[in-house]
Design an enzyme around this catalytic site. Structure first.
Site, PDB file in Angstrom:
ATOM      1  N   LYS A  40      59.922  18.079  14.289  1.00  0.00           N
ATOM      2  CA  LYS A  40      60.359  19.122  13.391  1.00  0.00           C
ATOM      3  C   LYS A  40      61.320  20.092  14.071  1.00  0.00           C
ATOM      4  O   LYS A  40      62.084  20.786  13.414  1.00  0.00           O
ATOM      5  CB  LYS A  40      59.133  19.910  12.909  1.00  0.00           C
ATOM      6  CG  LYS A  40      58.130  19.079  12.162  1.00  0.00           C
ATOM      7  CD  LYS A  40      56.926  19.974  11.827  1.00  0.00           C
ATOM      8  CE  LYS A  40      55.668  19.196  11.755  1.00  0.00           C
ATOM      9  NZ  LYS A  40      54.495  20.091  11.644  1.00  0.00           N
ATOM     10  N   ASP A 100      64.425  18.426  27.321  1.00  0.00           N
ATOM     11  CA  ASP A 100      63.649  19.019  28.403  1.00  0.00           C
ATOM     12  C   ASP A 100      63.443  17.946  29.478  1.00  0.00           C
ATOM     13  O   ASP A 100      64.297  17.754  30.338  1.00  0.00           O
ATOM     14  CB  ASP A 100      62.340  19.504  27.775  1.00  0.00           C
ATOM     15  CG  ASP A 100      61.508  20.371  28.677  1.00  0.00           C
ATOM     16  OD1 ASP A 100      62.033  20.847  29.691  1.00  0.00           O
ATOM     17  OD2 ASP A 100      60.321  20.591  28.376  1.00  0.00           O
ATOM     18  N   LYS A 129      67.825  21.829  28.856  1.00  0.00           N
ATOM     19  CA  LYS A 129      67.070  22.416  29.977  1.00  0.00           C
ATOM     20  C   LYS A 129      67.246  21.493  31.177  1.00  0.00           C
ATOM     21  O   LYS A 129      66.501  20.520  31.338  1.00  0.00           O
ATOM     22  CB  LYS A 129      65.580  22.463  29.625  1.00  0.00           C
ATOM     23  CG  LYS A 129      65.139  23.637  28.814  1.00  0.00           C
ATOM     24  CD  LYS A 129      63.606  23.671  28.863  1.00  0.00           C
ATOM     25  CE  LYS A 129      63.014  24.563  27.821  1.00  0.00           C
ATOM     26  NZ  LYS A 129      61.536  24.456  27.788  1.00  0.00           N
ATOM     27  N   ASP A 158      58.443  25.858  18.450  1.00  0.00           N
ATOM     28  CA  ASP A 158      57.181  26.443  18.001  1.00  0.00           C
ATOM     29  C   ASP A 158      56.202  26.732  19.132  1.00  0.00           C
ATOM     30  O   ASP A 158      56.332  26.223  20.248  1.00  0.00           O
ATOM     31  CB  ASP A 158      56.492  25.481  17.022  1.00  0.00           C
ATOM     32  CG  ASP A 158      55.987  24.226  17.730  1.00  0.00           C
ATOM     33  OD1 ASP A 158      56.788  23.593  18.454  1.00  0.00           O
ATOM     34  OD2 ASP A 158      54.796  23.896  17.591  1.00  0.00           O
TER      35      ASP A 158
END
Ligand code: IMP
Ligand code: MG
Length: 189
Positions: A40, A100, A129, A158
């Site tokens: 999401k 990431d 990142k 989130d």
């Protein structure tokens, strides 16, 4: 105090820039390229980015397993496959919020290549990142490079499903995270 990493204005500028570059790159494609948002977290960015692409495209979404709290699991599983599957002669643009470790994009790239054999895959993320990378993945377009390993929230990112709706990306402080933990326990779980 929370630190704003990317304001609404900065995100808008990133979408304009990447949208323009993608439009240039895709303008001569015979079949409409397909933008694939990774649910999401990647939804907010995908939905804003496509508004700045001005060549004919189609869109679809995939969903993979996600983070739990601030720690990553490293185990990827597919929760939702493509709906549009005739992509043999289409360019696919995979769009996510953050790269990431790289596991998610690596997994999705190989999954789509092996299952659907698309013409080409372009990888696009809002934030790269760079210090956390565990597996090599070529990122074609990235809005922002973050060298420090910080936990980010907002704009799709989130904490236990909370606060994806905040319209900018920020770095919460420990006090905020403690507060979120309480909110998650009381209102989400
Ligand atoms: P990767 O597989 O480690 O590259 O992680 C990518 C996914 O983890 C992204 O799609 C994000 O949804 C999620 N993620 C990575 N960093 C953060 C973060 O700082 N906050 C929230 N979610 C994150
Ligand atoms: Mg995600």
């Amino acid at each position: 105090m929370r630190e704003v990493l990317l304001s609404r204005e900065q995100i808008e500028a990133i979408c304009k820039n990447i949208g323009h570059l993608l439009s240039e790159e895709l303008k001569d494609e015979e079949r409409a390229p397909m933008v694939v948002g990774v649910m999401k977290g990647g939804l907010n960015f995908t939905l804003d980015l496509i508004k700045d692409i001005d060549v004919p495209i189609i869109t679809d979404y995939v969903q993979i397993s996600s983070y739990s709290g601030t720690s990553q699991t490293g185990i990827i599983s597919l929760k939702k496959d493509l709906s549009i599957t005739d992509i043999k002669d289409r360019v696919v643009i995979l769009v996510d919020d953050v790269v990431d470790t790289g596991y998610s994009m690596h997994y999705l790239r190989h999954f789509l290549l092996e299952k659907y054999n698309p013409k080409r895959i372009i990888i696009c993320c809002l934030i790269n990142k760079t210090s956390v990378r565990k597996i090599d993945v070529k990122i074609d377009y990235s809005g922002y490079e973050l060298k420090e390993n910080k936990f980010l929230m907002g704009y799709g990112l989130d904490y236990k499903e909370l606060f994806r709706n905040v319209p900018y990306v920020y770095i919460p402080d420990q006090e905020e995270i403690d507060e979120y933990e309480k909110t998650a326990r009381e209102k989400v779980l």
